[in-house]
Design an enzyme around this catalytic site. Structure first.
Site, PDB file in Angstrom:
ATOM      1  N   GLU A  98      -8.593  -1.945 -10.562  1.00  0.00           N
ATOM      2  CA  GLU A  98      -9.198  -2.290  -9.281  1.00  0.00           C
ATOM      3  C   GLU A  98     -10.681  -1.952  -9.355  1.00  0.00           C
ATOM      4  OE1 GLU A  98      -6.508  -0.354  -6.265  1.00  0.00           O
ATOM      5  OE2 GLU A  98      -5.897  -2.437  -5.986  1.00  0.00           O
ATOM      6  N   CYS A 122      -3.793  10.212  -5.935  1.00  0.00           N
ATOM      7  CA  CYS A 122      -3.066   9.822  -7.147  1.00  0.00           C
ATOM      8  C   CYS A 122      -3.707  10.345  -8.427  1.00  0.00           C
ATOM      9  CB  CYS A 122      -2.966   8.307  -7.212  1.00  0.00           C
ATOM     10  SG  CYS A 122      -4.574   7.524  -7.049  1.00  0.00           S
ATOM     11  N   GLY A 177      -0.060   2.613 -14.744  1.00  0.00           N
ATOM     12  CA  GLY A 177      -0.453   1.338 -14.160  1.00  0.00           C
ATOM     13  C   GLY A 177      -0.825   0.248 -15.127  1.00  0.00           C
ATOM     14  N   ASN A 192      -1.647   7.249   1.379  1.00  0.00           N
ATOM     15  CA  ASN A 192      -2.703   8.270   1.368  1.00  0.00           C
ATOM     16  C   ASN A 192      -4.085   7.743   1.749  1.00  0.00           C
ATOM     17  OD1 ASN A 192      -2.754   6.843  -1.029  1.00  0.00           O
ATOM     18  ND2 ASN A 192      -3.271   8.619  -2.283  1.00  0.00           N
ATOM     19  N   GLY A 201       0.783  -1.229   0.000  1.00  0.00           N
ATOM     20  CA  GLY A 201       0.000   0.000   0.000  1.00  0.00           C
ATOM     21  C   GLY A 201       0.812   1.276   0.000  1.00  0.00           C
ATOM     22  N   GLU A 245      -1.062   0.135  -9.430  1.00  0.00           N
ATOM     23  CA  GLU A 245      -1.809   1.401  -9.307  1.00  0.00           C
ATOM     24  C   GLU A 245      -0.788   2.470  -8.970  1.00  0.00           C
ATOM     25  OE1 GLU A 245      -4.834   2.109  -9.914  1.00  0.00           O
ATOM     26  OE2 GLU A 245      -5.831   0.164  -9.990  1.00  0.00           O
TER      27      GLU A 245
HETATM   28  P1  NAD Z   1       6.041   4.532  -2.767  1.00  0.00           P
HETATM   29  O1  NAD Z   1       6.182   4.078  -4.163  1.00  0.00           O
HETATM   30  O2  NAD Z   1       7.161   5.236  -2.126  1.00  0.00           O
HETATM   31  O3  NAD Z   1       5.710   3.286  -1.811  1.00  0.00           O
HETATM   32  C1  NAD Z   1       4.595   2.460  -2.028  1.00  0.00           C
HETATM   33  C2  NAD Z   1       4.767   1.173  -1.262  1.00  0.00           C
HETATM   34  O4  NAD Z   1       5.777   0.373  -1.886  1.00  0.00           O
HETATM   35  C3  NAD Z   1       5.203   1.335   0.192  1.00  0.00           C
HETATM   36  O5  NAD Z   1       4.482   0.411   0.988  1.00  0.00           O
HETATM   37  C4  NAD Z   1       6.679   0.978   0.151  1.00  0.00           C
HETATM   38  O6  NAD Z   1       7.172   0.471   1.375  1.00  0.00           O
HETATM   39  C5  NAD Z   1       6.684  -0.101  -0.906  1.00  0.00           C
HETATM   40  N1  NAD Z   1       7.964  -0.338  -1.574  1.00  0.00           N
HETATM   41  C6  NAD Z   1       8.961   0.547  -1.826  1.00  0.00           C
HETATM   42  N2  NAD Z   1       9.967  -0.047  -2.492  1.00  0.00           N
HETATM   43  C7  NAD Z   1       9.613  -1.341  -2.681  1.00  0.00           C
HETATM   44  C8  NAD Z   1      10.228  -2.458  -3.307  1.00  0.00           C
HETATM   45  N3  NAD Z   1      11.428  -2.367  -3.892  1.00  0.00           N
HETATM   46  N4  NAD Z   1       9.572  -3.639  -3.313  1.00  0.00           N
HETATM   47  C9  NAD Z   1       8.354  -3.745  -2.752  1.00  0.00           C
HETATM   48  N5  NAD Z   1       7.723  -2.724  -2.133  1.00  0.00           N
HETATM   49  C10 NAD Z   1       8.342  -1.528  -2.101  1.00  0.00           C
HETATM   50  O7  NAD Z   1       4.704   5.408  -2.758  1.00  0.00           O
HETATM   51  P2  NAD Z   1       4.107   6.313  -1.574  1.00  0.00           P
HETATM   52  O8  NAD Z   1       4.995   7.493  -1.408  1.00  0.00           O
HETATM   53  O9  NAD Z   1       3.800   5.452  -0.405  1.00  0.00           O
HETATM   54  O10 NAD Z   1       2.705   6.763  -2.198  1.00  0.00           O
HETATM   55  C11 NAD Z   1       2.581   7.830  -3.082  1.00  0.00           C
HETATM   56  C12 NAD Z   1       2.527   7.322  -4.520  1.00  0.00           C
HETATM   57  O11 NAD Z   1       1.482   6.365  -4.663  1.00  0.00           O
HETATM   58  C13 NAD Z   1       2.206   8.430  -5.497  1.00  0.00           C
HETATM   59  O12 NAD Z   1       2.998   8.297  -6.650  1.00  0.00           O
HETATM   60  C14 NAD Z   1       0.745   8.180  -5.835  1.00  0.00           C
HETATM   61  O13 NAD Z   1       0.337   8.684  -7.073  1.00  0.00           O
HETATM   62  C15 NAD Z   1       0.673   6.695  -5.783  1.00  0.00           C
HETATM   63  N6  NAD Z   1      -0.709   6.250  -5.572  1.00  0.00           N
HETATM   64  C16 NAD Z   1      -1.384   5.636  -6.604  1.00  0.00           C
HETATM   65  C17 NAD Z   1      -2.701   5.252  -6.443  1.00  0.00           C
HETATM   66  C18 NAD Z   1      -3.469   4.588  -7.558  1.00  0.00           C
HETATM   67  O14 NAD Z   1      -4.483   3.973  -7.286  1.00  0.00           O
HETATM   68  N7  NAD Z   1      -3.032   4.667  -8.792  1.00  0.00           N
HETATM   69  C19 NAD Z   1      -3.347   5.486  -5.227  1.00  0.00           C
HETATM   70  C20 NAD Z   1      -2.632   6.105  -4.198  1.00  0.00           C
HETATM   71  C21 NAD Z   1      -1.311   6.490  -4.381  1.00  0.00           C
END
Ligand code: NAD
Length: 485
Positions: free
Chosen positions: A459, A285, A455, A154, A151, A251
């Site tokens: 979902e 997002c 993506g 947000n 996850g 996503e």
């Molecule tokens: P992030 O990419 O930093 O982290 C997301 C998740 O991935 C975290 O749980 C993190 O611990 C995990 N992660 C990081 N590196 C990993 C790896 N190498 N292997 C496996 N897991 C790993 O994102 P964030 O800062 O938590 O969230 C913000 C981002 O999420 C924004 O870019 C936003 O647009 C996106 N987002 C997309 C949606 C959608 O439905 N499209 C919804 C909400 C947020």
């Protein structure tokens, strides 16, 4: 600080809370004050192993139940989430800093919608019969097996449910790793699912940073990975999953366009721009952060927008009248402040906001830049904060091409009273979710997901079933079988 809904341990494995303080501590910070409200511990390799083995055991039990039985558990969990909406919303507010005004109507409630929707669908998941002369084929819709959900920070409750509900409806088990920034809410989802009758281990929550996520993604026993996160993380997780030829849902981030034509209802268009830039302090997002406004109405739009932003109630997220809260973390606040500085340096005109608030917590004013051009960093990169970029345009063909000139393709919106133009623009958008005269709706009945770098997969809706199940074809011959020798 303590508050009534705090989970009792870091992880939820095999139907119970589990603690192992030898894992790296992760502080949970209340964004409205900067205070530490809890400490969870990252999962050790031993706990990850426990989560995967218990999920494997539970999946066999869960998949052997009928769809009606599985659906009943999910629908019971949905009812429980609604009954506990207040405490879950308080927890969501403490985890994320989003105002209670929002969390009480958008988080546990939308999680409950997903559990109810996919709970209702579980009993309807069937294969089909294909007659081939006297022979025939039937298909079985089977679960994928063990799914990993990862996850973003947000929408921690919603994301835990949007991934868990369809996975469980199809007979899979899930191991969910919340964002390290907001680790608390998914634990409550797991607790409620098990209280509702889920077999122990069918939905586990383990905490950790990217390395814990990576350990789950690369484990050969995992069949599917669903990530909500940024595009750079998506690239890494997708590549790691590809090594094992695993199913994926990605996503990811966006920099979505919102086009406002000169014939639009101005108040509605401004409402769309506000919802698409400042809800959840801009940490959504699908936000329409590139707002293309027709030159003929630009000044009227900016004047009225500034007046309406003046009435935002910024402050303590727990006060019912607060409509705008802090950024989720100091880190995210600094990222956004950096982008605001870049916008100023690049020559964009600051119409309002632009500063950190002089109070505890990670507050940034709702910020609007005008005279933004396509090449500016603030028009190209995802900021993930309350920063709206207003760009001018004159012509429909020109604005559609500019709207699509991005690697992202999560969402896009248009405000106009011209019916055919609205549909023409929606057809021309390179985006997974489009809005006409509205912005950022995400009901469970409609598919949600991205095009281009935003993506893979969808979902919500019936479409999600295809991403959490697979079809097996079974050929049946009724007569003798001929062979060449
Ligand atoms: P992030 O990419 O930093 O982290 C997301 C998740 O991935 C975290 O749980 C993190 O611990 C995990 N992660 C990081 N590196 C990993 C790896 N190498 N292997 C496996 N897991 C790993 O994102 P964030 O800062 O938590 O969230 C913000 C981002 O999420 C924004 O870019 C936003 O647009 C996106 N987002 C997309 C949606 C959608 O439905 N499209 C919804 C909400 C947020």
């Amino acid at each position: 600080m303590t508050y009534p809904t705090q989970p009792t341990a870091s992880h939820f494995i095999n139907g119970a809370y589990v603690e192992d303080t030898s894992g790296t501590p992760i502080e949970v910070i209340y964004p409205a004050t900067g205070e530490t409200i809890a400490t969870v511990h990252a999962a050790t390799p031993a706990l990850i192993e426990q989560a995967i083995t218990s999920a494997g055991r539970a999946q066999a039990v869960w998949a052997a139940m009928t769809g009606t039985e599985r659906g009943r558990v999910l629908r019971r969990a949905a009812d429980m989430m609604r009954e506990r909406n207040h405490e879950l919303s308080v927890l969501e507010t403490y985890d994320t800093g989003k105002p209670y005004q929002e969390t009480s109507v958008a988080d546990a409630t939308s999680g409950a919608d997903a559990l109810e929707y996919f709970g209702g669908m579980a009993a309807t998941l069937t294969g089909e019969h294909i007659q081939l002369g006297e022979d025939w084929v039937y298909t079985r819709r089977e679960p994928l097996g063990l799914c990993v959900g990862i996850g973003a920070w947000n929408y921690p409750t919603q994301i835990a449910c949007w991934k868990g509900a369809p996975a469980l409806a199809c007979g899979n088990a899930m191991i969910f790793k919340p964002s390290e920034t907001t680790p608390l809410c998914a634990l409550k989802v797991a607790e409620i699912l098990h209280e509702a009758g889920l077999p122990a281990g069918a939905y586990n929550v383990v905490q950790g940073l990217g390395d814990v996520g990576a350990a789950l993604v690369t484990d050969p026993r995992i069949d599917k990975v669903s990530l909500t996160g940024s595009v750079p993380t998506g690239r890494k997780v997708y590549a790691a999953a590809a090594e094992g030829i695993k199913h994926v849902t990605m996503e990811l981030g966006g920099k979505s366009p919102l086009i406002i034509f000169e014939d639009a209802d101005l108040e509605n268009a401004i409402s769309g721009a506000i919802l698409g830039n400042f809800y959840s302090s801009g940490q959504v997002c699908s936000n329409g952060t590139r707002v293309f406004v027709h030159r003929a109405i630009k000044q009227a739009f900016l004047d009225r927008l500034a007046a309406r932003l003046d009435s935002a109630v910024i402050g303590d997220p727990m006060r019912p009248e607060t409509s705008f809260g802090p950024m989720v973390s100091e880190r995210q606040m600094n990222i956004v402040l950096d982008y605001i500085a870049k916008g100023k340096a690049e020559g964009a005109r600051l119409v309002c906001g632009g500063c950190r608030l002089d109070r505890d917590g990670f507050y940034i004013q709702p910020t609007v830049f005008a005279d933004v051009t396509d090449d500016m960093v603030i028009a190209r990169e995802e900021i993930f904060g309350p920063v709206m970029a207003v760009l001018d345009f004159d012509d429909e063909t020109e604005v559609l091409a500019r709207a699509n000139a991005t690697e992202f393709g999560l969402a896009a919106g248009v405000f106009t009273r011209d019916l055919t133009r609205a549909h023409r623009i929606a057809a021309g958008f390179e985006a997974g979710t489009c809005y006409i005269n509205t912005y950022n709706d995400a009901p469970v009945e409609a598919p949600f997901g991205g095009a281009k770098s935003s993506g893979v997969g969808r979902e919500n809706s019936k479409a999600a079933i295809a991403h959490y199940s697979q079809l097996k074809s079974v050929y049946v011959r009724m007569g003798d079988l001929e062979a060449p020798f």
